[in-house]
Design a protein around this motif. Structure first.
Motif, PDB file in Angstrom:
ATOM      1  N   UNK A   1      35.163  73.746  60.783  1.00 45.28           N
ATOM      2  CA  UNK A   1      36.284  73.853  61.725  1.00 45.28           C
ATOM      3  C   UNK A   1      37.435  74.574  61.044  1.00 45.28           C
TER       4      UNK A   1
ATOM      5  N   UNK B   1      32.055  74.130  66.714  1.00 44.96           N
ATOM      6  CA  UNK B   1      31.278  74.248  67.954  1.00 44.96           C
ATOM      7  C   UNK B   1      31.306  75.691  68.474  1.00 44.96           C
TER       8      UNK B   1
ATOM      9  N   UNK C   1      23.100  73.158  71.308  1.00 40.71           N
ATOM     10  CA  UNK C   1      22.804  72.122  72.313  1.00 40.71           C
ATOM     11  C   UNK C   1      23.302  70.762  71.835  1.00 40.71           C
ATOM     12  N   UNK C   2      23.067  70.483  70.566  1.00 38.70           N
ATOM     13  CA  UNK C   2      23.509  69.199  70.001  1.00 38.70           C
ATOM     14  C   UNK C   2      25.030  69.094  70.002  1.00 38.70           C
ATOM     15  N   UNK C   3      25.696  70.212  69.865  1.00 35.06           N
ATOM     16  CA  UNK C   3      27.163  70.185  69.872  1.00 35.06           C
ATOM     17  C   UNK C   3      27.722  70.128  71.293  1.00 35.06           C
ATOM     18  N   UNK C   4      26.849  70.176  72.295  1.00 37.40           N
ATOM     19  CA  UNK C   4      27.307  69.911  73.657  1.00 37.40           C
ATOM     20  C   UNK C   4      27.300  71.075  74.626  1.00 37.40           C
ATOM     21  N   UNK C   5      26.850  72.244  74.191  1.00 34.90           N
ATOM     22  CA  UNK C   5      26.787  73.352  75.146  1.00 34.90           C
ATOM     23  C   UNK C   5      25.650  73.129  76.140  1.00 34.90           C
ATOM     24  N   UNK C   6      25.893  73.552  77.379  1.00 34.59           N
ATOM     25  CA  UNK C   6      24.852  73.416  78.403  1.00 34.59           C
ATOM     26  C   UNK C   6      23.881  74.585  78.289  1.00 34.59           C
ATOM     27  N   UNK C   7      22.750  74.445  78.964  1.00 31.42           N
ATOM     28  CA  UNK C   7      21.763  75.522  78.976  1.00 31.42           C
ATOM     29  C   UNK C   7      22.383  76.806  79.536  1.00 31.42           C
TER      30      UNK C   7
END
Lengths: 349, 111
Positions: free
Chosen positions: B38, B44, B71-77
């Motif tokens: 970061x 992210x 994906x694990x960090x929260x982004x959608x497909x």
């Protein structure tokens, strides 16, 4: 509505079958949790005291989450009786245990839930309720739960695996995200999560898939920003919890072909520094039927205490139990991976 | 050597490059770790950039690593696919913008 493994008569509804998978399916090339503790100089794992009593009030829930390690759902009937609760209250009255953590299922579905909270508060103990949020909107008799929680200064801990609908509903069921947001707004309206209110509202993140949680600190910052800007919601802390390879999550891992890879991840991410702070070391878990366990996960695997007696709340002995050896198996890697994991989130090591 | 060039398990052996040149490997991995922390961009956001670049350079190891990481960090497909489209647009654009060179040359030599 998805049925529980138990009602489906699924082989994994039997804890012995779960243990067979966990202990024997990966072969001997993988180290055991036991071996890891020996190498780290922390075997045997012992309790450091009993600061928290976690009560499972029953397996009934209005949701059927895909990852649930309890295999809870609307079709589960197990429920803690008032007489078992009274045993717990008697123990609490005569002990130094300061925190009572109420879980389930949805603990609010137990008909004696409110009575129990009132009795615990009379003893001057701190109460945590693991509220799934949607229960507040499930029936009008629960609409006043935020006021009830406030009246008794209950700490609310609630699952919200994402600040987006798609990922939340995939794990917890259709419509759960929308109702969770409404419930959080109701809790905020009575003061929960607001600075200076003293009313604690903590959220729980757990991965919606076969992977470990990202950094709790970064995630909390993002959740706070997104929930505030999208829904005007505030909360205190985010707990990032690792999914345990137990029950429905174990079923998901096996049926999706992710089991071996996930266990590899847990084992390779073993963090010796997390062992010192494991929740089993200062928590005692009480099942709906009054039997005692080192943690909620051991409870679901029916791994009773290592002590020769004192296995039931009616036979509680503080001196014996506070120094007990903890029962460990391969699922324990779920609490020691990466930053570590507990009911209070990352073990911050 | 096996009869193919790529093996998914080799990604786990990336650190082994230090066996042949430790000093440079250590410097690279230290730099790599710093890059993805970061800072002015979040870890992210950097993960999504890495995903797009992984596709642009067509590195299967990187695609494996950053599909999981993003994906694990929260982004959608949908977000991840849009990042791949960005990579595609830049690569496609890079080809097409050279069409101007082609036009220049043809105009230079044509009647």
């Amino acid at each position: 509505m998805i049925k529980s493994l138990k009602v489906l008569q699924h082989p994994l509804a039997d804890s012995e079958n779960q243990l067979e998978v966990l202990e024997n399916s990966l072969g001997s090339i993988h180290p055991t949790f036991n071996e890891k503790l020996v190498l780290s100089g922390m075997y045997p794992l012992r309790a450091s005291g009993i600061d928290i009593m976690q009560l499972n009030l029953g397996k009934m829930c209005n949701q059927t989450c895909k990852h649930c390690h309890v295999d809870a759902g609307p079709d589960r009937k197990e429920m803690m009786s008032r007489s078992t609760m009274q045993f717990c209250l008697d123990v609490l009255k005569n002990s130094e245990i300061d925190v009572v953590d109420l879980t389930g299922g949805a603990p609010e579905l137990n008909p004696d839930f409110r009575w129990l909270v009132e009795q615990i508060k009379k003893l001057g103990k701190h109460v945590i309720v693991r509220c799934n949020l949607t229960i507040i909107l499930a029936n009008k008799r629960f609409y006043d739960l935020p006021d009830f929680f406030k009246q008794h200064q209950v700490e609310v801990v609630s699952s919200l695996p994402s600040f987006t609908q798609d990922r939340t509903d995939r794990q917890r069921g259709d419509g759960v995200f929308e109702d969770s947001i409404k419930a959080l707004q109701m809790l905020n309206r009575v003061g929960y999560g607001k600075e200076g209110s003293g009313l604690m509202l903590n959220l729980v993140y757990n991965p919606a898939g076969a992977f470990l949680p990202p950094s709790q600190t970064a995630l909390e910052k993002e959740y706070k920003m997104e929930l505030a800007s999208r829904y005007d919601i505030v909360f205190n802390q985010l707990f990032a919890i690792t999914n345990m390879p137990i029950s429905r999550y174990l079923d998901y891992l096996l049926s999706s072909g992710n089991y071996s890879r996930y266990m590899d991840k847990l084992i390779s991410a073993f963090n010796p520094a997390s062992v010192q702070n494991l929740m089993c070391r200062n928590t005692l878990s009480v099942g709906w039927d009054g039997y005692l366990y080192d943690c909620d996960f051991n409870q679901m695997l029916d791994l009773k205490l290592s002590t020769s007696g004192n296995q039931h709340i009616s036979d509680f002995d503080f001196v014996i139990l506070k120094n007990r050896n903890i029962v460990i198996k391969q699922h324990c890697f779920g609490c020691t991976a990466g930053e570590g994991s507990s009911c209070g989130g990352s073990l911050s090591v | 050597m096996e009869n193919h060039y790529y093996n998914a398990k080799d990604l786990d052996k990336f650190g082994n490059i230090a066996e042949y040149q430790k000093e440079l490997a250590d410097k690279f991995f230290s730099y790599y770790g710093e890059v993805f922390k970061d800072s002015h961009l979040t870890a992210k956001e950097k993960s999504l950039i890495a995903l797009a670049v992984a596709h642009a350079v067509q590195c299967p190891y990187c695609i494996d690593a950053y599909s999981s990481d993003a994906f694990e960090k929260g982004y959608s497909e949908a977000q991840m696919m849009e990042a791949v489209h960005v990579a595609s647009a830049i690569k496609g654009g890079a080809v097409l913008v050279h069409g101007v060179q082609m036009m220049n040359k043809v105009k230079e030599i044509g009647m």
